[in-house]
Design a protein around this motif. Structure first.
Motif, PDB file in Angstrom:
ATOM      1  N   VAL A  57       0.849  -1.188   0.000  1.00 48.76           N
ATOM      2  CA  VAL A  57       0.000   0.000   0.000  1.00 48.76           C
ATOM      3  C   VAL A  57       0.886   1.239   0.000  1.00 48.76           C
ATOM      4  O   VAL A  57       1.946   1.255   0.629  1.00 48.76           O
ATOM      5  N   MET A  58       0.448   2.249  -0.756  1.00 53.40           N
ATOM      6  CA  MET A  58       1.051   3.582  -0.710  1.00 53.40           C
ATOM      7  C   MET A  58      -0.062   4.553  -0.380  1.00 53.40           C
ATOM      8  O   MET A  58      -1.057   4.633  -1.114  1.00 53.40           O
ATOM      9  N   ALA A  59       0.073   5.277   0.726  1.00 49.02           N
ATOM     10  CA  ALA A  59      -0.980   6.175   1.182  1.00 49.02           C
ATOM     11  C   ALA A  59      -0.388   7.550   1.475  1.00 49.02           C
ATOM     12  O   ALA A  59       0.701   7.659   2.060  1.00 49.02           O
ATOM     13  N   PHE A  60      -1.135   8.588   1.088  1.00 50.11           N
ATOM     14  CA  PHE A  60      -0.669   9.962   1.235  1.00 50.11           C
ATOM     15  C   PHE A  60      -1.781  10.786   1.897  1.00 50.11           C
ATOM     16  O   PHE A  60      -2.947  10.706   1.496  1.00 50.11           O
ATOM     17  N   PHE A  61      -1.400  11.575   2.902  1.00 53.53           N
ATOM     18  CA  PHE A  61      -2.337  12.369   3.674  1.00 53.53           C
ATOM     19  C   PHE A  61      -1.972  13.841   3.527  1.00 53.53           C
ATOM     20  O   PHE A  61      -0.824  14.239   3.795  1.00 53.53           O
ATOM     21  N   TRP A  90      -5.366  14.002  -9.541  1.00 51.67           N
ATOM     22  CA  TRP A  90      -5.701  13.324 -10.793  1.00 51.67           C
ATOM     23  C   TRP A  90      -4.449  12.903 -11.553  1.00 51.67           C
ATOM     24  O   TRP A  90      -4.397  11.803 -12.111  1.00 51.67           O
ATOM     25  N   ARG A  91      -3.421  13.738 -11.549  1.00 50.74           N
ATOM     26  CA  ARG A  91      -2.180  13.367 -12.236  1.00 50.74           C
ATOM     27  C   ARG A  91      -1.511  12.183 -11.532  1.00 50.74           C
ATOM     28  O   ARG A  91      -0.901  11.330 -12.193  1.00 50.74           O
ATOM     29  N   SER A  92      -1.623  12.115 -10.221  1.00 52.88           N
ATOM     30  CA  SER A  92      -1.072  10.976  -9.490  1.00 52.88           C
ATOM     31  C   SER A  92      -1.826   9.697  -9.852  1.00 52.88           C
ATOM     32  O   SER A  92      -1.213   8.639 -10.059  1.00 52.88           O
ATOM     33  N   ILE A  93      -3.137   9.778  -9.947  1.00 46.79           N
ATOM     34  CA  ILE A  93      -3.935   8.614 -10.346  1.00 46.79           C
ATOM     35  C   ILE A  93      -3.562   8.166 -11.754  1.00 46.79           C
ATOM     36  O   ILE A  93      -3.443   6.963 -12.034  1.00 46.79           O
ATOM     37  N   GLN A  94      -3.336   9.109 -12.661  1.00 42.59           N
ATOM     38  CA  GLN A  94      -2.952   8.765 -14.022  1.00 42.59           C
ATOM     39  C   GLN A  94      -1.579   8.097 -14.068  1.00 42.59           C
ATOM     40  O   GLN A  94      -1.345   7.173 -14.855  1.00 42.59           O
ATOM     41  N   ALA A  95      -0.658   8.537 -13.212  1.00 44.03           N
ATOM     42  CA  ALA A  95       0.665   7.907 -13.141  1.00 44.03           C
ATOM     43  C   ALA A  95       0.546   6.466 -12.651  1.00 44.03           C
ATOM     44  O   ALA A  95       1.240   5.564 -13.148  1.00 44.03           O
ATOM     45  N   HIS A 114     -16.170  15.629  10.217  1.00 45.54           N
ATOM     46  CA  HIS A 114     -14.923  14.894  10.439  1.00 45.54           C
ATOM     47  C   HIS A 114     -14.147  15.566  11.570  1.00 45.54           C
ATOM     48  O   HIS A 114     -13.999  16.784  11.607  1.00 45.54           O
ATOM     49  N   ASP A 115     -13.645  14.760  12.491  1.00 46.54           N
ATOM     50  CA  ASP A 115     -12.969  15.307  13.666  1.00 46.54           C
ATOM     51  C   ASP A 115     -11.660  16.011  13.311  1.00 46.54           C
ATOM     52  O   ASP A 115     -11.360  17.084  13.840  1.00 46.54           O
ATOM     53  N   ALA A 116     -10.858  15.394  12.466  1.00 46.93           N
ATOM     54  CA  ALA A 116      -9.557  15.959  12.069  1.00 46.93           C
ATOM     55  C   ALA A 116      -9.278  15.524  10.630  1.00 46.93           C
ATOM     56  O   ALA A 116      -8.517  14.585  10.391  1.00 46.93           O
ATOM     57  N   PRO A 117      -9.920  16.178   9.661  1.00 43.60           N
ATOM     58  CA  PRO A 117      -9.866  15.689   8.276  1.00 43.60           C
ATOM     59  C   PRO A 117      -8.498  15.840   7.630  1.00 43.60           C
ATOM     60  O   PRO A 117      -7.709  16.729   7.969  1.00 43.60           O
ATOM     61  N   ALA A 118      -8.229  14.949   6.697  1.00 38.90           N
ATOM     62  CA  ALA A 118      -7.034  15.006   5.853  1.00 38.90           C
ATOM     63  C   ALA A 118      -7.406  14.411   4.502  1.00 38.90           C
ATOM     64  O   ALA A 118      -7.858  13.265   4.441  1.00 38.90           O
ATOM     65  N   THR A 119      -7.261  15.179   3.441  1.00 36.49           N
ATOM     66  CA  THR A 119      -7.489  14.634   2.108  1.00 36.49           C
ATOM     67  C   THR A 119      -6.527  13.473   1.898  1.00 36.49           C
ATOM     68  O   THR A 119      -5.323  13.599   2.136  1.00 36.49           O
ATOM     69  N   THR A 120      -7.055  12.335   1.469  1.00 32.21           N
ATOM     70  CA  THR A 120      -6.298  11.077   1.497  1.00 32.21           C
ATOM     71  C   THR A 120      -6.350  10.378   0.150  1.00 32.21           C
ATOM     72  O   THR A 120      -7.410  10.282  -0.468  1.00 32.21           O
ATOM     73  N   LEU A 121      -5.197   9.881  -0.289  1.00 33.21           N
ATOM     74  CA  LEU A 121      -5.071   9.151  -1.548  1.00 33.21           C
ATOM     75  C   LEU A 121      -4.271   7.888  -1.292  1.00 33.21           C
ATOM     76  O   LEU A 121      -3.190   7.930  -0.708  1.00 33.21           O
ATOM     77  N   LEU A 126       2.114  16.132  -4.648  1.00 35.91           N
ATOM     78  CA  LEU A 126       1.179  16.166  -3.529  1.00 35.91           C
ATOM     79  C   LEU A 126       1.778  16.937  -2.352  1.00 35.91           C
ATOM     80  O   LEU A 126       2.841  16.566  -1.846  1.00 35.91           O
ATOM     81  N   PRO A 127       1.114  17.992  -1.887  1.00 36.80           N
ATOM     82  CA  PRO A 127       1.624  18.748  -0.730  1.00 36.80           C
ATOM     83  C   PRO A 127       1.308  18.019   0.582  1.00 36.80           C
ATOM     84  O   PRO A 127       0.654  18.544   1.468  1.00 36.80           O
ATOM     85  N   LEU A 128       1.813  16.808   0.670  1.00 40.30           N
ATOM     86  CA  LEU A 128       1.475  15.923   1.788  1.00 40.30           C
ATOM     87  C   LEU A 128       2.129  16.385   3.088  1.00 40.30           C
ATOM     88  O   LEU A 128       3.183  17.021   3.080  1.00 40.30           O
ATOM     89  N   ASN A 129       1.487  16.041   4.189  1.00 41.67           N
ATOM     90  CA  ASN A 129       2.148  16.210   5.476  1.00 41.67           C
ATOM     91  C   ASN A 129       2.666  14.873   5.997  1.00 41.67           C
ATOM     92  O   ASN A 129       3.612  14.823   6.761  1.00 41.67           O
ATOM     93  N   PHE A 130       2.032  13.760   5.528  1.00 42.52           N
ATOM     94  CA  PHE A 130       2.513  12.430   5.907  1.00 42.52           C
ATOM     95  C   PHE A 130       2.124  11.441   4.815  1.00 42.52           C
ATOM     96  O   PHE A 130       1.102  11.604   4.137  1.00 42.52           O
ATOM     97  N   GLY A 131       2.955  10.429   4.633  1.00 39.01           N
ATOM     98  CA  GLY A 131       2.643   9.367   3.696  1.00 39.01           C
ATOM     99  C   GLY A 131       3.549   8.178   3.962  1.00 39.01           C
ATOM    100  O   GLY A 131       4.534   8.285   4.700  1.00 39.01           O
ATOM    101  N   TYR A 132       3.204   7.055   3.368  1.00 36.64           N
ATOM    102  CA  TYR A 132       4.039   5.871   3.593  1.00 36.64           C
ATOM    103  C   TYR A 132       3.789   4.837   2.506  1.00 36.64           C
ATOM    104  O   TYR A 132       2.760   4.868   1.809  1.00 36.64           O
ATOM    105  N   ALA A 133       4.727   3.901   2.368  1.00 32.07           N
ATOM    106  CA  ALA A 133       4.555   2.703   1.553  1.00 32.07           C
ATOM    107  C   ALA A 133       5.020   1.525   2.385  1.00 32.07           C
ATOM    108  O   ALA A 133       6.077   1.583   3.026  1.00 32.07           O
TER     109      ALA A 133
END
Length: 303
Positions: A24-28, A41-46, A118-125, A153-160
């Protein structure tokens, strides 16, 4: 050295596949979805270019039903991601199978930071791959792909991470004794719940992973890149600065399931977890539900 990856198939009471081994690769992203739609959308296309043709076959329609992913479906999902007019949340779920956990999937939950729902939302991909993809293409290729997916992605946290690949956290519907035993044995096995975390994570972090992406404000709270280098003096670790005041921390050559029956927790995982501890996500309150207590312990498993 490439580790041994366990073959995992988790089934629910109806014998449907609820989860399987994979990556899994997740970005917040602590931004309103209206600010990041084109980059999403560009990330989804990649991702689509990187996976085998025909791997994504179904999507969640505006009515919440699973329908075949045809040209009209692609246009619908592009509109959901890109459209900036109107409030509310955005949801895109692209799947390999309409009913079971597939190897390839996309989950996008666009949030508004001022949402009252949402208590503490974060746009998530989130993206997934089968373990076979990793074995075929190698860890270097997968790391390069993670960087490409995160590039804008102007992420604050992500992981793989090596993970229980599922849809909307459906791994939790499998036999819990089996699932719990797997998570207890393999410290490097992630149990993704992108949809739930998009409502709760905010600017906090989850546990360290094979690839750990840090942006603002987390990176600043951790003291910046130089402080991280000082805290992670291990030959397996590399830090790669990224545009937008972000950094990619790679903890090992390959994603490691970390089978605790055969090896201890690698010291670099413990060191990064200790550095991140004040900023780890935790459910708070006196009357936590059992799953909240379990998740709090699981996120702190490297400490």
């Amino acid at each position: 050295m490439k580790p041994i990856f366990p073959a995992i198939r988790l089934r629910d009471k109806g014998n449907w596949l609820a989860g399987r081994d994979g990556i899994v690769m997740a970005f917040f992203i602590h931004r309103d979805h209206s600010e990041v739609g084109p980059a999403i959308w560009r990330s989804i296309q990649a991702y689509l270019r990187a996976i085998p043709p025909g791997s994504l076959n179904w999507y969640t329609s505006a009515d919440g039903d699973m329908v075949p992913l045809d040209d009209e479906g692609w246009e619908h999902n592009r509109h959901v991601v890109i459209e900036r007019i109107g409030g509310g949340s955005r949801t895109v779920e692209l799947r390999e199978s309409p009913s079971e956990a597939g190897s390839y999937q996309v989950e996008y939950y666009g949030r508004r930071l001022d949402s009252p729902f949402h208590d503490a939302p974060a746009t998530t991909l989130s993206f997934t791959f089968p373990t076979e993809y990793l074995v075929e293409h190698g860890a270097v290729r997968l790391r390069s792909l993670a960087l490409e997916l995160a590039r804008e992605l102007p992420l604050n946290f992500g992981y793989a991470s090596f993970a229980l690949v599922s849809t909307q956290g459906s791994w939790a519907s499998a036999d819990w004794d089996i699932t719990e035993a797997l998570l207890a044995r393999y410290a490097g096995l992630d149990a993704p719940r992108a949809m739930r975390l998009s409502s709760d994570l905010g600017t906090r972090a989850l546990a360290p992973a094979w690839l750990t992406f840090l942006g603002q404000p987390l990176l600043g709270q951790l003291g910046g890149i130089d402080a991280l280098r000082d805290a992670l003096p291990f030959p397996e670790v590399s830090l790669l600065p990224m545009d937008g005041d972000r950094v990619l921390v790679t903890l090992d050559e390959w994603p490691d399931p970390i089978d605790t029956r055969t090896k201890p927790i690698p010291p670099q995982y413990r060191a990064l977890a200790q550095r991140m501890e004040p900023f780890l996500f935790q459910y708070e309150g006196e009357a936590l539900l059992p799953y909240q207590q379990d998740m709090n312990r699981w996120i702190r498993r490297f400490l």
